[in-house]
Design a protein around this motif. Structure first.
Motif, PDB file in Angstrom:
ATOM      1  N   TYR A   1       0.995   0.688   8.614  1.00 38.38           N
ATOM      2  CA  TYR A   1       2.194  -0.067   8.292  1.00 38.38           C
ATOM      3  C   TYR A   1       3.237   0.963   7.871  1.00 38.38           C
ATOM      4  O   TYR A   1       2.952   1.835   7.036  1.00 38.38           O
ATOM      5  CB  TYR A   1       1.924  -1.089   7.183  1.00 38.38           C
TER       6      TYR A   1
ATOM      7  N   HIS B   1       6.874   2.235   6.369  1.00 46.06           N
ATOM      8  CA  HIS B   1       7.860   1.879   5.347  1.00 46.06           C
ATOM      9  C   HIS B   1       9.269   2.031   5.924  1.00 46.06           C
ATOM     10  O   HIS B   1       9.676   3.125   6.310  1.00 46.06           O
ATOM     11  CB  HIS B   1       7.673   2.815   4.140  1.00 46.06           C
TER      12      HIS B   1
ATOM     13  N   LEU C   1       7.143  -3.011   4.630  1.00 47.69           N
ATOM     14  CA  LEU C   1       6.156  -2.377   5.506  1.00 47.69           C
ATOM     15  C   LEU C   1       6.167  -3.115   6.844  1.00 47.69           C
ATOM     16  O   LEU C   1       6.092  -4.353   6.872  1.00 47.69           O
ATOM     17  CB  LEU C   1       4.757  -2.450   4.886  1.00 47.69           C
TER      18      LEU C   1
ATOM     19  N   CYS D   1      -1.993  -3.973   1.169  1.00 43.74           N
ATOM     20  CA  CYS D   1      -1.108  -2.919   1.686  1.00 43.74           C
ATOM     21  C   CYS D   1       0.102  -2.730   0.772  1.00 43.74           C
ATOM     22  O   CYS D   1       0.456  -1.596   0.416  1.00 43.74           O
ATOM     23  CB  CYS D   1      -0.634  -3.286   3.092  1.00 43.74           C
TER      24      CYS D   1
ATOM     25  N   ALA E   1       1.208   0.536  -1.472  1.00 38.08           N
ATOM     26  CA  ALA E   1       2.548   1.122  -1.302  1.00 38.08           C
ATOM     27  C   ALA E   1       3.283   1.173  -2.648  1.00 38.08           C
ATOM     28  O   ALA E   1       3.936   2.161  -2.967  1.00 38.08           O
ATOM     29  CB  ALA E   1       3.335   0.286  -0.297  1.00 38.08           C
TER      30      ALA E   1
ATOM     31  N   THR F   1      -4.482   4.975  -3.387  1.00 39.34           N
ATOM     32  CA  THR F   1      -5.440   4.263  -2.543  1.00 39.34           C
ATOM     33  C   THR F   1      -5.986   3.041  -3.286  1.00 39.34           C
ATOM     34  O   THR F   1      -6.303   3.127  -4.468  1.00 39.34           O
ATOM     35  CB  THR F   1      -6.595   5.203  -2.149  1.00 39.34           C
TER      36      THR F   1
ATOM     37  N   GLU G   1     -11.776  -3.987   2.418  1.00 40.01           N
ATOM     38  CA  GLU G   1     -10.562  -3.297   2.906  1.00 40.01           C
ATOM     39  C   GLU G   1     -10.306  -2.036   2.075  1.00 40.01           C
ATOM     40  O   GLU G   1     -10.639  -1.987   0.892  1.00 40.01           O
ATOM     41  CB  GLU G   1      -9.391  -4.276   2.762  1.00 40.01           C
TER      42      GLU G   1
ATOM     43  N   VAL H   1      -6.871   0.770   1.641  1.00 41.65           N
ATOM     44  CA  VAL H   1      -5.514   1.122   2.063  1.00 41.65           C
ATOM     45  C   VAL H   1      -5.120   2.439   1.397  1.00 41.65           C
ATOM     46  O   VAL H   1      -5.199   2.582   0.170  1.00 41.65           O
ATOM     47  CB  VAL H   1      -4.498   0.014   1.707  1.00 41.65           C
TER      48      VAL H   1
ATOM     49  N   VAL I   1       1.523   3.125   5.029  1.00 37.60           N
ATOM     50  CA  VAL I   1       0.135   3.085   4.564  1.00 37.60           C
ATOM     51  C   VAL I   1      -0.789   3.043   5.778  1.00 37.60           C
ATOM     52  O   VAL I   1      -0.384   2.604   6.860  1.00 37.60           O
ATOM     53  CB  VAL I   1      -0.155   1.851   3.655  1.00 37.60           C
TER      54      VAL I   1
ATOM     55  N   ASP J   1      -4.314   1.231   6.829  1.00 35.80           N
ATOM     56  CA  ASP J   1      -5.131   0.092   6.397  1.00 35.80           C
ATOM     57  C   ASP J   1      -6.395   0.008   7.257  1.00 35.80           C
ATOM     58  O   ASP J   1      -6.306   0.061   8.490  1.00 35.80           O
ATOM     59  CB  ASP J   1      -4.278  -1.184   6.561  1.00 35.80           C
TER      60      ASP J   1
ATOM     61  N   ASP K   1      -9.987  -2.380   7.734  1.00 39.75           N
ATOM     62  CA  ASP K   1     -10.688  -3.615   7.371  1.00 39.75           C
ATOM     63  C   ASP K   1     -12.107  -3.578   7.914  1.00 39.75           C
ATOM     64  O   ASP K   1     -12.350  -3.004   8.988  1.00 39.75           O
ATOM     65  CB  ASP K   1     -10.000  -4.836   8.003  1.00 39.75           C
TER      66      ASP K   1
END
Ligand code: SME
Length: 163
Positions: free
Chosen positions: A57, A59, A64, A85, A89, A94, A116, A118, A130, A132, A134
């Motif tokens: 994602y 910025h 995001l 996320c 941010a 993390t 998850e 991030v 970021v 991410d 999953d």
């Protein structure tokens, strides 16, 4: 630590070491952000076990925005501070979530996701975005994943134009 735990942890360390070597060579001849982010996601998605989604994602304009990813289509815009996320941010650290169903404000893109992680992407004190990841497996990501993935993100930042 039991023998089994030791062998699992050794193999995870080895996997991240191998991935870091592969990422350095995959990104060595290109500095374009989108191109490198796309290949970075593909390599990790097809190497690490038990992932159902990985993506960037980015910025932009205080939000995001969905970037290169592997997995099912995902939500496009995330506000800073919202979801896992947005939280990573906001705090620029993390965030590891063992069970996304217990994370207040978690944004569910794929109902298969149960855990998850991030990692914020920070270049010269600026939040670039970021990364991410999953997993359908509860508690998939631990401190070793955090360390390993932070090293991979650092290699990405070093080898990519982030401005
Ligand atoms: N679950 C994330 C949203 C992005 S998807 O997982 C791809 C969150 O809560 O921020």
């Amino acid at each position: 630590m039991t023998k089994l735990e030791k062998s699992i942890s050794t193999s995870k360390t080895d996997l991240y070491r191998l991935l870091n070597t592969q990422i350095k060579s995959l990104l060595a001849n290109e500095r374009d952000f989108i191109a490198n982010a796309a290949n970075f996601c593909s390599l990790i998605y097809h190497t690490m076990p038990d992932l159902n989604w990985i993506g960037f994602y980015i910025h932009k304009n205080g939000k995001l925005f969905l970037g290169p990813f592997q997995g099912k289509p995902a939500c496009i815009r995330i506000e800073i501070g919202k979801g896992v996320c947005g939280k990573a941010a906001e705090i620029q650290k993390t965030v590891v979530v063992e069970n996304v169903h217990e994370f207040p404000g978690h944004i569910a893109c794929d109902p298969q996701s149960n855990s998850e992680i991030v990692i914020p992407i920070i270049h010269e004190n600026d939040l670039i975005g970021v990364l991410d990841l999953d997993s359908p497996v509860l508690g998939r990501f631990d401190a070793e994943d955090q360390t390993g993935l932070e090293v991979l993100v650092q290699s990405f930042i070093t080898l990519t134009d982030c401005t």
